[in-house]
Design an enzyme around this catalytic site. Structure first.
Site, PDB file in Angstrom:
ATOM      1  N   HIS A 475       0.837  -1.211   0.000  1.00 25.04           N
ATOM      2  CA  HIS A 475       0.000   0.000   0.000  1.00 25.04           C
ATOM      3  C   HIS A 475       0.871   1.261   0.000  1.00 25.04           C
ATOM      4  O   HIS A 475       0.708   2.148  -0.842  1.00 25.04           O
ATOM      5  CB  HIS A 475      -0.905  -0.031   1.237  1.00 25.04           C
ATOM      6  CG  HIS A 475      -1.808   1.159   1.362  1.00 25.04           C
ATOM      7  ND1 HIS A 475      -3.136   1.125   1.043  1.00 25.04           N
ATOM      8  CD2 HIS A 475      -1.561   2.441   1.776  1.00 25.04           C
ATOM      9  CE1 HIS A 475      -3.675   2.320   1.255  1.00 25.04           C
ATOM     10  NE2 HIS A 475      -2.732   3.137   1.707  1.00 25.04           N
ATOM     11  N   GLU A 476       1.804   1.324   0.941  1.00 25.91           N
ATOM     12  CA  GLU A 476       2.648   2.520   1.038  1.00 25.91           C
ATOM     13  C   GLU A 476       3.551   2.670  -0.184  1.00 25.91           C
ATOM     14  O   GLU A 476       3.819   3.785  -0.632  1.00 25.91           O
ATOM     15  CB  GLU A 476       3.464   2.508   2.325  1.00 25.91           C
ATOM     16  CG  GLU A 476       2.637   2.514   3.606  1.00 25.91           C
ATOM     17  CD  GLU A 476       1.583   3.610   3.668  1.00 25.91           C
ATOM     18  OE1 GLU A 476       1.769   4.666   3.030  1.00 25.91           O
ATOM     19  OE2 GLU A 476       0.559   3.406   4.342  1.00 25.91           O
ATOM     20  N   HIS A 479       1.718   4.424  -2.925  1.00 21.32           N
ATOM     21  CA  HIS A 479       1.813   5.885  -2.765  1.00 21.32           C
ATOM     22  C   HIS A 479       3.175   6.373  -3.275  1.00 21.32           C
ATOM     23  O   HIS A 479       3.271   7.390  -3.961  1.00 21.32           O
ATOM     24  CB  HIS A 479       1.692   6.271  -1.289  1.00 21.32           C
ATOM     25  CG  HIS A 479       0.302   6.300  -0.759  1.00 21.32           C
ATOM     26  ND1 HIS A 479      -0.722   6.984  -1.368  1.00 21.32           N
ATOM     27  CD2 HIS A 479      -0.244   5.734   0.357  1.00 21.32           C
ATOM     28  CE1 HIS A 479      -1.836   6.851  -0.648  1.00 21.32           C
ATOM     29  NE2 HIS A 479      -1.572   6.091   0.400  1.00 21.32           N
TER      30      HIS A 479
END
Length: 686
Positions: A475-476, A479
């Site tokens: 997820h990170e 980003h």
């Protein structure tokens, strides 16, 4: 120019290199801010005085330089405050926070600047600017209006004071959560007290105790320790103690009642946000915040959340009833308490699927997950990611990498700080260190921070991650890719800059899908001792359990989102209803699990009180619709279909904030988003 200062050495845009973390001291912060804020003001005045024929080249471009100079000073300070917090650093950071807010408000309200940007937009040659430049001008004019530039002097001054106070309150809220998290521990010396805990959790707790010269096992409220204890510890009364300490952090309840209480801060923050919105003639803060989002009105967001709740709540009720029935029939537990949920849920998972999360951990060592994630990116986008040695960081555990494309061009660089430790803010996040810009023909390579709070290596083994931690890492990194892979050459809309808040989670949630596919799992898994890939039988169990209790998880997120939206739209901080009563109302409406009266979740809900998600927590579900539908294109064509990967790179990741998110989504998907893939992925389609 003041005495030599590492923050100022790094400040000038175009200056090569990375933040000099090892050299930065708390005493450097105030002098660096003194200089940069004064010099930026002087340069801004000089730009405005130099001409009346304003253009991109003589005003908007140089203003981006000033913005980046300040970011280069303050960014490393803010980052260090989050990852290696100390009393001197905190004091220096807190002294700087209102000064940054005051400067930002001053820029946002400068009538001379506002008029200059209007003049640029009215120029005959405005149409010849690039789409990115025009979008920056449009966004800036909008932000002047939202920043109070059109207010009369008295209201303008009040708006500025509010922004200043809000920045201080948010920092204080965040510190209270950190201090409350660190102020509590559970040290156990009797092996009967740690019965049920897996070897990985015991080894981590023993290492934590040894580090402080204590005997036995030390458990803390940091995520890896807390989650393991609540999931596996057999001693119910100890789970209750742990739960109570966690859910009462920074509140008037629990073992540290009143010591770090965020109660008054929350009300003050909501009150000031409401007042700021009213000064700009918005009905409420949520309506003000939505001016920069894909969703345009409060009813639109509430309808979206209520629609999802109607679809998810029946499944959530079934999940809870199944859990209660199981606990009663198999464990003789007549009343399931909040501190029993994770424990019996894991027991039920094992009973239904003959599968435990702990069984997965040996197959997800950091030494396979991280390189495997990079291989996933290579197959999707044709990018090569390699470690870079000798880079100065803030902690020995931090690693540094760079991304190159197939032409050998460096597209991005990033720091990775994976493990939980004292004096580090909880949670996981990506932040920008440097943004892409083109200046004088040279491109500044974007740099990101990827920060998590995972279990660290223990007893000579590599760090072993849960599958949930693997999801968080992907997820990170999603980003991070959004920030680093941009092809936009202007700061204001490069990477995640200028992207609508409710679209910014699309690339991050999108990346999580590759944590579930067999082809990608073969790349990111491998037993830490034997190298064996995740066995097929275990993979099938994991997949079968993917939507285990997904209804309960779904409505929990909706509870947070509805609480946030109502807090910032129809809640009156001067009325008789407390924040707790509002949350209770929301729970009555959508929740299936009602926590005990002492629960003070809101007191540590940093996302909305200190993390930029105010009136924006719905974004997670909003973007989940986009990400699930975007991934469905890969489901149709193949999860490693390189053509589809390049399309996502081209239409989403490279575009930054240059166009409206819906335009970009339609360019990639060929149509507007459908909610069906999200319902299918969540097991709610039926």
């Amino acid at each position: 120019m003041p005495l030599p200062n590492p923050l100022l050495d790094f400040a000038e845009p175009g200056r090569a290199g990375l933040p000099p973390f090892a050299a930065i001291r708390p005493e450097h912060i105030a002098p660096a801010l003194d200089y940069i804020l004064a010099d930026n003001r002087k340069r801004r005045d000089a730009l405005l005085a130099a001409t009346r024929d304003y253009s991109w080249d003589n005003l908007a471009g140089p203003m981006e330089d000033l913005q980046e100079r300040l970011q280069r000073v303050w960014g490393p300070v803010s980052h260090l405050n989050a990852v290696v917090n100390s009393e001197p650093l905190r004091a220096a950071y807190n002294a700087g926070v209102p000064r940054i807010a005051e400067y930002s408000a001053e820029i946002a309200q400068d009538e001379r600047l506002y008029a200059a940007y209007k003049a640029i937009a009215a120029r005959a040659d405005y149409a010849s600017l690039s789409p990115a430049q025009k979008k920056i001008i449009e966004n800036t004019l909008r932000d002047f209006r939202l920043g109070g530039a059109e207010l009369p002097p008295d209201r303008k001054a009040r708006f500025k004071e509010i922004q200043k106070e809000l920045s201080t309150l948010a920092a204080g809220y965040s510190e209270n959560v950190l201090d409350a998290t660190q102020a509590w521990e559970l040290v156990l010396t009797d092996s009967a007290d740690v019965a049920g805990l897996p070897p990985s959790a015991l080894a981590m707790a023993r290492q934590t105790a040894e580090r402080e010269g204590k005997k036995g096992w030390k458990f803390t409220l940091e995520a890896p320790s807390y989650i393991a204890f609540m999931t596996y510890a057999d001693r119910r009364e100890l789970r209750q103690r742990m739960y109570e300490a966690f859910v009462t952090r920074a509140s008037d309840q629990g073992p540290n009642a009143g010591r770090f209480d965020n109660g008054e801060l929350m009300v003050r923050i909501v009150k000031l946000r409401k007042e700021a919105a009213a000064l700009l003639d918005y009905e409420n803060y949520a309506q003000y915040a939505l001016q920069t989002r894909m969703a345009k009105t409060v009813p639109q967001v509430l309808d979206f959340l209520h629609d999802l709740a109607a679809k998810a709540r029946p499944a959530a009720r079934r999940d809870l009833e199944m859990l209660k029935d199981y606990a009663r029939a198999e464990h003789n537990v007549e009343r399931l308490e909040a501190w029993d949920l994770a424990y019996y849920s894991e027991k039920l998972r094992q009973s239904r699927y003959a599968f435990s999360q702990e069984e997965l951990r040996p197959y997800f060592p950091e030494t396979r997950v991280v390189p495997g994630m990079f291989e996933v990116v290579k197959r999707l986008y044709g990018l090569d990611i390699r470690p870079v040695q000798g880079v100065e960081t803030w902690h020995p555990d931090v690693r540094f990498y760079e991304i190159r494309d197939d032409a050998g061009e460096v597209r991005g660089r990033f720091y990775v700080d994976l493990y939980a430790r004292p004096n580090k803010r909880g949670g996981a996040w990506m932040d920008d260190c440097l943004s892409r810009r083109r200046r004088n023909g040279d491109v500044q390579v974007p740099v990101a921070y990827l920060t998590c709070n995972f279990s660290s290596p223990v007893d000579g083994r590599p760090a072993l991650f849960t599958h949930e931690e693997v999801n968080t890492l992907f997820h990170e990194f999603g980003h991070g890719l959004h920030h680093m892979l941009t092809r936009v050459d202007y700061l204001g809309v490069a990477g995640i800059n200028g992207v609508a808040w409710d679209a910014v989670e699309l690339p991050s949630q999108f990346m999580e899908n590759w944590c579930w596919e067999r082809e990608s799992l073969d790349l990111i898994s491998g037993h830490y001792e034997t190298g064996e890939k995740l066995p097929e039988a275990l993979y099938r169990k994991m997949h079968a359990a993917r939507n285990f209790q997904s209804g309960m998880q779904f409505v929990r997120q909706l509870e947070f989102a509805l609480f946030d939206m109502r807090l910032h739209s129809d809640y009156d901080p001067d009325g008789s209803k407390s924040v707790q009563q509002l949350l209770d109302e929301v729970r009555e409406e959508v929740a299936v699990v009602v926590p005990p009266a002492f629960n003070r979740f809101q007191n540590s809900f940093s996302h909305i009180f200190a993390g930029g998600y105010a009136a924006g927590y719905y974004s997670y579900k909003w973007a989940e619709v986009l990400s699930a539908d975007a991934f469905s294109k890969f489901e149709e064509r193949g999860v490693f279909d390189s053509g589809t990967g390049r399309e996502f790179l081209q239409h989403i990741l490279e575009q930054g904030g240059t166009r409206e998110p819906m335009e970009l989504f339609v360019a990639f998907r060929g149509r507007e988003p459908s909610i069906e893939p999200l319902l299918r992925h969540s097991g709610l389609a039926a």
